[in-house]
Write a protein that holds these residues in place. Structure first.
Motif, PDB file in Angstrom:
ATOM      1  N   ILE A   4       7.773   5.694  -7.938  1.00  0.00           N
ATOM      2  CA  ILE A   4       6.776   5.192  -6.996  1.00  0.00           C
ATOM      3  C   ILE A   4       5.643   5.422  -7.508  1.00  0.00           C
ATOM      4  CG2 ILE A   4       5.969   5.298  -4.811  1.00  0.00           C
ATOM      5  CD1 ILE A   4       9.016   5.758  -3.839  1.00  0.00           C
ATOM      6  N   ALA A   5       5.235   6.673  -8.169  1.00  0.00           N
ATOM      7  CA  ALA A   5       4.079   7.091  -8.638  1.00  0.00           C
ATOM      8  C   ALA A   5       3.361   6.231  -9.713  1.00  0.00           C
ATOM      9  CB  ALA A   5       4.018   8.456  -9.054  1.00  0.00           C
ATOM     10  N   LEU A   6       4.436   6.198 -10.747  1.00  0.00           N
ATOM     11  CA  LEU A   6       4.077   5.539 -11.809  1.00  0.00           C
ATOM     12  C   LEU A   6       3.648   3.875 -11.712  1.00  0.00           C
ATOM     13  CD1 LEU A   6       6.524   6.877 -14.523  1.00  0.00           C
ATOM     14  CD2 LEU A   6       4.246   7.120 -14.568  1.00  0.00           C
ATOM     15  N   LEU A   7       4.526   3.353 -10.603  1.00  0.00           N
ATOM     16  CA  LEU A   7       4.042   1.918 -10.234  1.00  0.00           C
ATOM     17  C   LEU A   7       2.950   2.010  -9.508  1.00  0.00           C
ATOM     18  CD1 LEU A   7       7.499   0.878  -8.440  1.00  0.00           C
ATOM     19  CD2 LEU A   7       6.373  -0.054 -10.443  1.00  0.00           C
ATOM     20  N   GLY A   8       2.302   3.048  -8.908  1.00  0.00           N
ATOM     21  CA  GLY A   8       0.883   3.141  -8.258  1.00  0.00           C
ATOM     22  C   GLY A   8       0.121   3.154  -9.474  1.00  0.00           C
ATOM     23  N   VAL A   9       0.265   3.887 -10.449  1.00  0.00           N
ATOM     24  CA  VAL A   9      -0.905   3.920 -11.485  1.00  0.00           C
ATOM     25  C   VAL A   9      -1.033   2.590 -12.208  1.00  0.00           C
ATOM     26  CG1 VAL A   9      -1.153   5.308 -13.754  1.00  0.00           C
ATOM     27  CG2 VAL A   9      -0.299   6.450 -11.772  1.00  0.00           C
ATOM     28  N   TRP A  10       0.242   2.185 -12.834  1.00  0.00           N
ATOM     29  CA  TRP A  10      -0.011   0.944 -13.421  1.00  0.00           C
ATOM     30  C   TRP A  10      -0.645  -0.219 -12.694  1.00  0.00           C
ATOM     31  CZ3 TRP A  10      -0.020   1.106 -18.237  1.00  0.00           C
ATOM     32  CH2 TRP A  10       0.619   1.909 -18.966  1.00  0.00           C
ATOM     33  N   THR A  11      -0.185  -0.383 -11.302  1.00  0.00           N
ATOM     34  CA  THR A  11      -1.015  -1.164 -10.432  1.00  0.00           C
ATOM     35  C   THR A  11      -2.524  -1.126 -10.376  1.00  0.00           C
ATOM     36  OG1 THR A  11       0.960  -1.389  -8.877  1.00  0.00           O
ATOM     37  CG2 THR A  11      -0.988  -2.448  -8.135  1.00  0.00           C
ATOM     38  N   SER A  12      -2.900   0.322 -10.417  1.00  0.00           N
ATOM     39  CA  SER A  12      -4.495   0.426 -10.435  1.00  0.00           C
ATOM     40  C   SER A  12      -4.875  -0.016 -11.916  1.00  0.00           C
ATOM     41  CB  SER A  12      -4.529   1.974 -10.293  1.00  0.00           C
ATOM     42  OG  SER A  12      -4.084   2.239  -8.984  1.00  0.00           O
ATOM     43  N   VAL A  13      -4.306   0.402 -12.871  1.00  0.00           N
ATOM     44  CA  VAL A  13      -4.545  -0.198 -14.042  1.00  0.00           C
ATOM     45  C   VAL A  13      -4.797  -1.682 -14.417  1.00  0.00           C
ATOM     46  CG1 VAL A  13      -3.950  -0.145 -16.805  1.00  0.00           C
ATOM     47  CG2 VAL A  13      -3.833   1.927 -15.435  1.00  0.00           C
ATOM     48  N   ALA A  14      -3.763  -2.329 -13.658  1.00  0.00           N
ATOM     49  CA  ALA A  14      -3.855  -3.764 -13.857  1.00  0.00           C
ATOM     50  C   ALA A  14      -5.133  -4.286 -13.298  1.00  0.00           C
ATOM     51  CB  ALA A  14      -2.278  -4.371 -13.528  1.00  0.00           C
ATOM     52  N   VAL A  15      -5.272  -3.811 -11.921  1.00  0.00           N
ATOM     53  CA  VAL A  15      -6.449  -4.280 -10.994  1.00  0.00           C
ATOM     54  C   VAL A  15      -7.589  -4.270 -12.075  1.00  0.00           C
ATOM     55  CG1 VAL A  15      -7.744  -3.814  -9.307  1.00  0.00           C
ATOM     56  CG2 VAL A  15      -5.245  -3.922  -8.856  1.00  0.00           C
ATOM     57  N   VAL A  16      -7.840  -2.858 -12.754  1.00  0.00           N
ATOM     58  CA  VAL A  16      -9.028  -2.786 -13.634  1.00  0.00           C
ATOM     59  C   VAL A  16      -9.282  -3.692 -14.674  1.00  0.00           C
ATOM     60  CG1 VAL A  16     -10.452  -1.238 -14.578  1.00  0.00           C
ATOM     61  CG2 VAL A  16      -9.350  -0.354 -12.718  1.00  0.00           C
ATOM     62  N   TRP A  17      -8.067  -3.444 -15.341  1.00  0.00           N
ATOM     63  CA  TRP A  17      -7.651  -4.219 -16.580  1.00  0.00           C
ATOM     64  C   TRP A  17      -8.074  -5.774 -16.787  1.00  0.00           C
ATOM     65  CZ3 TRP A  17      -8.107  -2.481 -21.544  1.00  0.00           C
ATOM     66  CH2 TRP A  17      -7.637  -3.372 -22.395  1.00  0.00           C
ATOM     67  N   PHE A  18      -7.460  -6.199 -15.592  1.00  0.00           N
ATOM     68  CA  PHE A  18      -7.308  -7.757 -15.256  1.00  0.00           C
ATOM     69  C   PHE A  18      -8.689  -8.187 -14.520  1.00  0.00           C
ATOM     70  CE2 PHE A  18      -2.878  -7.034 -16.639  1.00  0.00           C
ATOM     71  CZ  PHE A  18      -2.866  -7.907 -17.926  1.00  0.00           C
ATOM     72  N   ASP A  19      -9.407  -7.403 -14.255  1.00  0.00           N
ATOM     73  CA  ASP A  19     -10.509  -7.772 -13.499  1.00  0.00           C
ATOM     74  C   ASP A  19     -10.257  -8.431 -11.965  1.00  0.00           C
ATOM     75  OD1 ASP A  19     -13.216  -7.684 -12.674  1.00  0.00           O
ATOM     76  OD2 ASP A  19     -13.861  -9.405 -13.879  1.00  0.00           O
ATOM     77  N   LEU A  20      -9.204  -7.885 -11.426  1.00  0.00           N
ATOM     78  CA  LEU A  20      -8.569  -8.694 -10.454  1.00  0.00           C
ATOM     79  C   LEU A  20      -9.582  -8.592  -8.973  1.00  0.00           C
ATOM     80  CD1 LEU A  20      -4.801  -7.537 -10.485  1.00  0.00           C
ATOM     81  CD2 LEU A  20      -5.974  -9.841 -11.262  1.00  0.00           C
ATOM     82  N   VAL A  21     -10.467  -7.675  -8.989  1.00  0.00           N
ATOM     83  CA  VAL A  21     -11.187  -7.363  -7.928  1.00  0.00           C
ATOM     84  C   VAL A  21     -12.878  -7.376  -8.336  1.00  0.00           C
ATOM     85  CG1 VAL A  21     -12.311  -5.967  -6.006  1.00  0.00           C
ATOM     86  CG2 VAL A  21      -9.860  -6.167  -6.647  1.00  0.00           C
ATOM     87  N   ASP A  22     -13.487  -8.388  -7.933  1.00  0.00           N
ATOM     88  CA  ASP A  22     -15.148  -8.247  -8.237  1.00  0.00           C
ATOM     89  C   ASP A  22     -15.849  -7.303  -7.561  1.00  0.00           C
ATOM     90  OD1 ASP A  22     -17.797  -8.943  -8.964  1.00  0.00           O
ATOM     91  OD2 ASP A  22     -17.320 -11.140  -8.834  1.00  0.00           O
ATOM     92  N   TYR A  23     -15.979  -6.098  -8.256  1.00  0.00           N
ATOM     93  CA  TYR A  23     -16.519  -4.980  -7.399  1.00  0.00           C
ATOM     94  C   TYR A  23     -18.034  -5.350  -7.224  1.00  0.00           C
ATOM     95  CZ  TYR A  23     -12.346  -2.368  -8.444  1.00  0.00           C
ATOM     96  OH  TYR A  23     -10.931  -1.993  -8.237  1.00  0.00           O
ATOM     97  N   GLU A  24     -18.849  -6.199  -8.161  1.00  0.00           N
ATOM     98  CA  GLU A  24     -20.036  -6.071  -7.963  1.00  0.00           C
ATOM     99  C   GLU A  24     -20.130  -7.215  -6.753  1.00  0.00           C
ATOM    100  OE1 GLU A  24     -21.780  -7.741 -11.279  1.00  0.00           O
ATOM    101  OE2 GLU A  24     -21.252  -6.013 -12.480  1.00  0.00           O
ATOM    102  N   GLU A  25     -19.180  -8.261  -6.385  1.00  0.00           N
ATOM    103  CA  GLU A  25     -19.574  -9.096  -5.440  1.00  0.00           C
ATOM    104  C   GLU A  25     -19.324  -8.330  -4.319  1.00  0.00           C
ATOM    105  OE1 GLU A  25     -17.764 -13.345  -3.854  1.00  0.00           O
ATOM    106  OE2 GLU A  25     -16.958 -12.505  -5.851  1.00  0.00           O
ATOM    107  N   VAL A  26     -18.340  -7.372  -4.012  1.00  0.00           N
ATOM    108  CA  VAL A  26     -17.800  -6.648  -2.999  1.00  0.00           C
ATOM    109  C   VAL A  26     -19.078  -5.996  -2.454  1.00  0.00           C
ATOM    110  CG1 VAL A  26     -16.598  -4.718  -1.982  1.00  0.00           C
ATOM    111  CG2 VAL A  26     -15.505  -6.696  -3.157  1.00  0.00           C
ATOM    112  N   LEU A  27     -19.532  -5.142  -3.517  1.00  0.00           N
ATOM    113  CA  LEU A  27     -20.870  -4.355  -3.082  1.00  0.00           C
ATOM    114  C   LEU A  27     -22.117  -5.000  -2.764  1.00  0.00           C
ATOM    115  CD1 LEU A  27     -20.842  -1.875  -6.158  1.00  0.00           C
ATOM    116  CD2 LEU A  27     -20.418  -1.305  -3.902  1.00  0.00           C
ATOM    117  N   GLY A  28     -22.286  -6.483  -3.400  1.00  0.00           N
ATOM    118  CA  GLY A  28     -23.108  -7.291  -2.872  1.00  0.00           C
ATOM    119  C   GLY A  28     -23.268  -7.702  -1.370  1.00  0.00           C
ATOM    120  N   LYS A  29     -21.841  -8.023  -1.027  1.00  0.00           N
ATOM    121  CA  LYS A  29     -21.546  -8.165   0.290  1.00  0.00           C
ATOM    122  C   LYS A  29     -21.872  -7.161   1.379  1.00  0.00           C
ATOM    123  CE  LYS A  29     -18.567 -11.967  -0.667  1.00  0.00           C
ATOM    124  NZ  LYS A  29     -17.052 -12.505  -0.607  1.00  0.00           N
ATOM    125  N   LEU A  30     -21.515  -6.115   0.784  1.00  0.00           N
ATOM    126  CA  LEU A  30     -21.678  -4.775   1.850  1.00  0.00           C
ATOM    127  C   LEU A  30     -23.315  -4.441   1.827  1.00  0.00           C
ATOM    128  CD1 LEU A  30     -19.126  -2.315   0.576  1.00  0.00           C
ATOM    129  CD2 LEU A  30     -19.027  -3.126   2.594  1.00  0.00           C
TER     130      LEU A  30
END
Length: 717
Positions: free
Chosen positions: A30-56
């Motif tokens: 389970i821990a490794l799944l969590g780590v690889w999920t986090s890596v995937a989010v960052v690597w594949f740019d699944l979340v536009d952090y700049e847009e989120v920060l802009g909305k905040l």
């Protein structure tokens, strides 16, 4: 009992369920799944952090332009909301009426010319020339022109070289300033990395707002780099074409056509303006990040960021469209207008289009002209505008922009330094001198001002006075001072006053990459070419040319002697301040690969003979000329501007003794009817102590190792 065993345990008597090792295994999975999920989010740019920060950012409660812990405390009632501070003072709205007037009224070129003549002293005043260090920077490679682009030729009228009817030209000059910039996709740090970034007062990153990327050329023939370049095929009798269509909003200009570089070419321009944090340079205080967003632009920061993100990812066309839409929606947004200007700037770079670059120059002006544009944005917009005007050769338009910058920001000495360069670029040394005197009166240790002030003093032949300014300026390590030109002028000045330290500075210049060696100090070089002071005809590969010159030396001599008739005025005195003493004149037939038809009327057989040898008539970095030197003449040690040529001397009238030439550490004498060949990028010196005049014929040829493509594409010197 059997039932109990079946229900409650195993045959070995242990209770059922997960063992300790099995539990640990599942935990790790389970821990490794969590780590690889986090890596995937960052690597594949699944979340536009700049847009989120802009909305905040809409929850910005304390007015600092972002959502942070302090904003959360205000929203939870744990902290009082601070009184809003206006980003732009009310009076700032009226700070830049001159720009608004320019945008709205669009004055014609004639008005600008009038303004220049009112503000700038006579442009025809002294531009001292001594010795040739003609430098050009090349784009990294040619690019296709877009169909909408126009090919333009020419340059500023007063800066443009025009050969005299008799063929009198200045081969090399060392004390006039010209500028050319590499067409590089890498722009200044303040433009690329800081626009629209969150303004964080706690940031420890150093930020450079002061773009000091300058490259100066010393030449009597102005060469400016523009995007609309074509390969120039040297043709006999071909003149320079011109067009009236290149009209900048601030200046009327004719741009000079030049050649894109060969891909294999490894041209090495002088390394200038090394950053202050390089090894051996003194440290500089970190500069505060510029504030580019006014109060309104902070409310649309998310949209600005989204458009800027496209630009930073190289999606220039999409970014242009995005910013154009923002300008349409928010016409009073300085941030949107500035972003549009940067995108047009990038697009001009990508397409190598002067037309698009002119639009960018106009848009930078529009951004700075908006009534509530932040001060930092105004400064950056106008600095970039001035820089781009210089890039196109619009020196007077750039000078006007620099004058306005100094008017708006009178306490910024870096802008005054830039203004001084602006005056030097149009040949107004007197005005430049006044600017640097003013800077040094306020900041006496300003290294940039010192080297330029020393440069001007040396141009005025105040040799001894120039030395301490050049020396202290280089030693300061300030940006803009580690330039091969200043090492050259310092060493040259020291040589002329008999100071043996000269070669120590040449050696330092060599160690810092400005000179190929202590002897070979040309500043515009192609890497990898064979370098030696003296050459044989066989080594050059131009044996047929040498044979032809030596076979026909009497014919060449007789036409030269006939041209010496003073009533014809074909021989003109050398006026480049290369002589310590004496009388030295020249009669030029070819210059920069261009045949002077009027001059050739004075030596028709010689010109007809040379027409057969394109290695010399097509050498756009050299000359073909007669040279007469009278008794009692001494030519200072000096070097040519480039390693791309070799120089042939054919002896025509040579006294039996008293005439000699030194190249590097070897001295030779001329012979009548014989050719000497040397590389004039090495230091050379001449003495004429005979009882009668000495006449030689000088023929420059391309360095034999240059490829045909390089010979076509290298710009003229």
């Amino acid at each position: 009992m059997a039932e109990e065993t079946k229900q409650g345990g195993l045959k070995n008597g242990r209770k059922g369920g997960l063992s300790g090792s099995s539990f640990f295994t599942w935990f790790m999975v389970i821990a490794l799944l969590g780590v690889w999920t986090s890596v995937a989010v960052v690597w594949f740019d699944l979340v536009d952090y700049e847009e989120v920060l802009g909305k905040l950012g809409i929850y910005d409660a304390d007015g600092d332009g972002d959502f942070d812990v302090d904003d959360a405390k205000v929203l939870l009632g744990l902290k009082e909301k601070p009184a809003p501070k206006p980003t732009v003072p009310p009076e700032e709205a009226d700070m830049y009426p001159w720009l608004e007037d320019q945008v709205l009224e669009s004055p014609g070129p004639q008005n600008v010319e009038d303004e220049v003549h009112e503000q700038v002293q006579s442009l025809d005043e002294t531009v001292y020339s001594e010795h040739g260090e003609n430098l050009h920077q090349e784009p990294e490679g040619p690019a296709e022109l877009q169909p909408e682009d126009h090919v333009l030729v020419g340059s500023d009228a007063d800066d443009r070289y025009e050969p005299k009817g008799t063929g009198a030209v200045h081969e090399e000059t060392e004390d006039s300033y010209h500028i050319e910039e590499t067409a590089s996709p890498v722009y200044s740090q303040d433009m690329e990395d800081m626009i629209y970034e969150q303004e964080n007062p706690d940031s420890s990153e150093p930020v450079v707002v002061d773009d000091a990327e300058r490259t100066y050329q010393e030449t009597d023939d102005v060469t400016y780099r523009d995007y609309d370049e074509q390969v120039y095929e040297p043709l006999q009798n071909e003149g320079t074409e011109s067009s009236d269509h290149a009209v900048d909003n601030s200046n009327t200009i004719l741009e000079e056509l030049h050649m894109p570089p060969a891909e294999e070419q490894q041209e090495v321009p002088p390394e200038t303006n090394k950053k202050a944090d390089e090894p051996g340079k003194k440290g500089k205080a970190k500069k505060k990040k510029p504030k580019l967003l006014n109060k309104f632009d902070k409310t649309i920061k998310a949209e600005l960021d989204a458009a800027e993100k496209l630009r930073k990812r190289g999606k220039i066309e999409e970014a242009v469209n995005a910013f154009e839409e923002l300008v349409r929606k928010y016409p009073q947004s300085p941030g949107a207008r500035y972003g549009k200007a940067q995108c047009e700037d990038d697009l001009a770079e990508k397409r190598r289009s002067n037309e698009i670059l002119r639009r960018a120059i106009e848009t930078y002006q529009e951004a700075a002209s908006l009534p509530d544009a932040p001060t930092d944005l105004v400064k950056l917009s106008l600095k970039r505008r001035s820089d781009r005007q210089q890039f196109l050769g619009h020196m007077r338009g750039s000078l006007l922009t620099l004058q306005k910058l100094v008017q708006l920001f009178p306490d910024d000495t870096s802008l005054k330094n830039d203004l001084g360069v602006g005056y030097l670029l149009i040949g107004d040394n007197d005005s430049a001198k006044k600017v640097y005197e003013e800077v040094l009166s306020v900041t006496p240790n300003d290294g940039f001002a010192k080297v330029h002030y020393g440069f001007i003093l040396k141009a005025q032949n105040k040799i001894a006075e120039s030395i301490p300014y050049l020396k202290e300026g280089i030693e300061s390590g300030d940006p803009g001072t580690d330039d091969g030109r200043f090492y050259f002028h310092l060493g040259d000045a020291m040589q002329r006053v008999g100071n043996k330290e000269a070669y120590r500075w040449y050696e330092l210049g060599h160690q810092r990459g400005h000179f190929a060696s202590v002897w070979q100090r040309s500043l515009y070089n192609v890497q990898g070419l064979k370098a030696q002071p003296w050459w044989t005809p066989k080594e050059t590969g131009y044996t047929e040319l040498v044979k032809s010159l030596e076979r026909n030396w009497k014919l060449i001599r007789d036409e030269g002697l006939a041209a010496m008739d003073k009533t014809q005025g074909l021989f003109l005195p050398e006026d480049e301040n290369l002589r310590e003493k004496g009388d030295w004149s020249q009669f030029t037939l070819w210059q920069q690969g261009r045949k002077n038809e009027n001059a050739c009327k004075g030596a028709p057989k010689t010109c007809s003979l040379l027409d057969k040898f394109p290695e010399t008539t097509g050498c756009r970095r050299g000359q073909i000329k007669y040279s007469i030197m009278h008794p009692g003449t001494h030519v200072w040690p000096h070097t040519g501007p480039t390693n791309c040529r070799l120089r042939m001397h054919l002896g025509l009238v040579i006294p039996k003794e008293g005439c000699k030439i030194r190249c590097a550490n070897e001295t030779r004498m001329w012979e009548e009817g014989k050719v000497l060949i040397f590389d004039d990028s090495f230091e050379h010196e001449v003495w004429q102590d005979a009882a009668s005049f000495r006449l030689i014929f000088i023929v420059d040829v391309w360095h034999p190792e240059l490829t045909p493509h390089q010979r076509r594409s290298l710009p003229a010197i």
